[in-house]
Every structure is written in structure tokens, then in C-alpha cells.
Design an enzyme around this catalytic site. Structure first.
Site, PDB file in Angstrom:
ATOM      1  N   LYS A  39      10.639   0.655  -5.789  1.00 31.34           N
ATOM      2  CA  LYS A  39       9.480   1.398  -5.140  1.00 31.34           C
ATOM      3  C   LYS A  39       8.690   0.410  -4.641  1.00 31.34           C
ATOM      4  O   LYS A  39       7.938   0.528  -3.373  1.00 31.34           O
ATOM      5  CB  LYS A  39       8.776   2.604  -6.192  1.00 31.34           C
ATOM      6  CG  LYS A  39       7.543   3.163  -5.486  1.00 31.34           C
ATOM      7  CD  LYS A  39       8.044   4.240  -4.473  1.00 31.34           C
ATOM      8  CE  LYS A  39       6.636   4.782  -3.909  1.00 31.34           C
ATOM      9  NZ  LYS A  39       6.945   5.661  -2.727  1.00 31.34           N
ATOM     10  N   LYS A  54      -3.240  -0.690  -3.538  1.00 28.59           N
ATOM     11  CA  LYS A  54      -2.896  -0.954  -5.118  1.00 28.59           C
ATOM     12  C   LYS A  54      -1.273  -1.345  -5.225  1.00 28.59           C
ATOM     13  O   LYS A  54      -1.083  -2.312  -5.921  1.00 28.59           O
ATOM     14  CB  LYS A  54      -3.281   0.250  -5.897  1.00 28.59           C
ATOM     15  CG  LYS A  54      -3.139   0.272  -7.348  1.00 28.59           C
ATOM     16  CD  LYS A  54      -1.697   0.920  -7.661  1.00 28.59           C
ATOM     17  CE  LYS A  54      -1.549   2.327  -7.301  1.00 28.59           C
ATOM     18  NZ  LYS A  54      -0.127   2.891  -7.674  1.00 28.59           N
TER      19      LYS A  54
END
Length: 301
Positions: A175, A244
């Protein structure tokens, strides 16, 4: 689909745009679903849409605890401390983390979950709130085959594509790799379109040309027409979350001891100006200053 066809009971922890839509999708598919969130307003919104909700300190016994949370720190808090799934969840239940989390933290938590007699699956998702609402998410699975087989009815109800990429933490590694490419493609596609615009080529025509060739990507085929050229910027994913994820990708590379200078350049580009875009802005807004440069250049001619 009847409830009898879907015997798994599911508690969804985190009722934001992703978690809330996943909970409603699973309920519509016939699962017994309970939702929970630390924010009263989130619980009230989902309760108004017909979902059974409880406070975080009142989670029911469930077969599956589906986590949709902002960061690894939140995932750790829910598992280890408040409400503390390690002791609260019935033995044999499955913790499924759909967040985009730090792979090292996921592996650590997976060991603790297993030691507590529970099962772990990381299953970060793509497709945004729309995919969550329609059951058309993409999922990257990190865990063992037996756990995946057990929760497959739930995964099938949530997603259009599921890819098992390895053991615990592997889903989150892939991911982060995916989001790194997505972040890079937003910048490179914006620069390519800006270059073409400066040369007098309409952006839509430029994208049509790119999408007919080898330079195409999901960014050029979906994001630009859907959110950038339309100026809607409402994909449901924020700049702060992408920043992030890029930091997590960089940290993962550093922990592995591999130099990735282009990754660092992309991280730097996304953090260069915290006000343009702001963390709360849609992440597609990273293209705005790049495309604006082409417009300004045209105006100065």
C-alpha cells in the site's frame, strides 16, 4: 442477500468516510454490523443512517473487528489499550486493519494478536469513499491463507479486487509503494500537462494523448478528469494523509537500508509548502501550484 448467508458478526472501529461507508456496505450485504468511533458526531451520523453503534468502551463480542483508523498509533491504541482488543476480543476472532499503517508496527501487533489467541489480517484499501460505499474497493491482503478464507465473504462484499501479497505487514508495504507511485504520478502528470499547456495544447487533449500511450496511469485516466480539470477536488482523501503515507514509505525504505533518492524527492515536494496545499485539502490539490505556473507563464507572454 439474507443474513443467514453471512453469519460473520462484524464490529467496525472508525466511522469516518471510509469506515462508515464500509460498515453500511457490509450491513446492506446481510452481515450483522456494529459501528464504533471515539467521536459522538460520527456515531450519531451512522446511527441516523440505520447502523447500530456503540461507544468505544462497549464493543460487542464479534467474529471480526474491522479497523479503519488514521494512523498506526490509533491502531495500536485500539488493540493494546483503549478499548484493548487483545483482552476484549473473543479468542479466535479476527482483527482486520484496513488503515494505511506502518508495516513494522503491523508486524509487531500481528505477533501480539496471534499470541493472544486472535487472528490478524492487514487489508489496506483503495477506491476512496465511493468505492467503500459501492463495495468496489481494492484490497491488499497481508496474512495467512486460513484467515483470508475465513473472512472472504466479508472481503468479497467490500471489494472488487483482492490481492494476497504475503504475510502480516505485507499488505501495508505494498500500500505504501502504491501511494508513493500515486503521489509521484500526480506531480509528474501535472508537470507534463503544464508543459503542454505552455506550448498551447489544451490539457484535456494532452491527457487524451497521454492516455493513448505508455505514459498513462490511474492519475491521468481518473484523477485528472474526475477531480483536477473539473476543479471538484472532493476525492475524500486529504493531503495530510498522503504526506503521512509518504513519510511511512520513506521510513520503511530507511529501515530496509536502501537508498531511494526519487522517493525522497517526492516526499520533499509534498512537504515543500504546508500551506499549498494544506493538510486538510484534497490531495489532488498538489497539482494546483504546478498548473498555475503554466497559466501565469501564459499571462506573462
Amino acid at each position: 442477500m439474507s443474513l443467514a448467508a453471512n453469519p460473520l458478526s462484524i464490529t467496525v472501529v472508525g466511522l469516518g468516510q471510509m469506515g462508515g461507508n464500509m460498515a453500511l456496505t457490509l450491513q446492506a450485504a446481510g452481515f450483522a454490523v456494529t459501528g464504533s468511533d471515539v467521536f459522538d458526531v460520527a456515531r450519531a451520523r451512522l446511527e441516523g443512517l440505520g447502523l447500530a453503534v456503540v461507544a468505544p468502551n462497549a464493543l460487542p463480542a464479534s467474529d471480526v473487528y474491522l479497523l479503519s483508523l488514521p494512523t498506526s498509533a490509533h491502531v495500536r491504541e485500539v488493540i493494546e489499550h483503549s478499548p484493548g482488543l487483545l483482552t476484549l476480543a473473543p479468542k479466535g476472532s479476527v482483527i482486520v486493519d484496513t488503515s494505511t499503517s506502518d508495516p513494522a508496527v503491523s508486524r509487531e501487533l500481528a505477533e501480539k494478536v496471534t499470541a493472544a489467541g486472535l487472528h490478524w489480517l492487514d487489508a489496506p484499501v483503495s477506491g476512496g469513499p465511493k468505492g467503500a460505499a459501492s463495495g468496489k474497493l481494492g484490497m491488499l491482503l497481508g496474512g495467512d491463507d486460513t484467515t483470508i478464507e475465513r473472512v472472504m465473504p466479508m472481503l468479497e462484499a467490500m471489494s472488487a479486487k483482492r490481492t494476497h501479497v504475503g504475510g502480516p505487514g505485507s499488505g501495508h508495504v505494498v500500500k505504501l509503494a502504491n501511494n508513493y507511485l500515486c503521489a509521484a504520478h500526480l506531480i509528474t502528470t501535472a508537470e507534463a500537462v503544464a508543459m503542454a499547456a505552455k506550448a498551447g495544447v489544451d490539457p484535456a487533449a494532452c491527457l487524451a494523448g497521454i492516455n493513448s500511450g505508455s505514459g498513462r496511469s490511474a492519475i491521468s485516466e481518473v484523477n485528472f478528469p474526475e477531480w483536477v480539470l473539473s476543479e471538484r477536488f472532493d476525492s475524500g482523501f486529504t493531503t495530510g494523509l498522503m504526506r503521512k503515507d509518504l513519510r511511512l514509505a520513506r521510513n520503511a525504505a530507511e529501515q530496509l537500508g536502501i537508498p531511494l533518492p526519487l522517493l525522497q524527492a517526492v516526499v520533499d515536494a509534498w512537504h515543500a509548502n504546508p500551506e499549498q496545499p494544506t493538510d486538510s485539502d484534497d490531495f489532488n490539490h498538489i497539482t494546483t501550484p504546478i498548473l498555475a505556473c503554466a497559466s501565469q507563464a501564459e499571462g506573462n507572454q
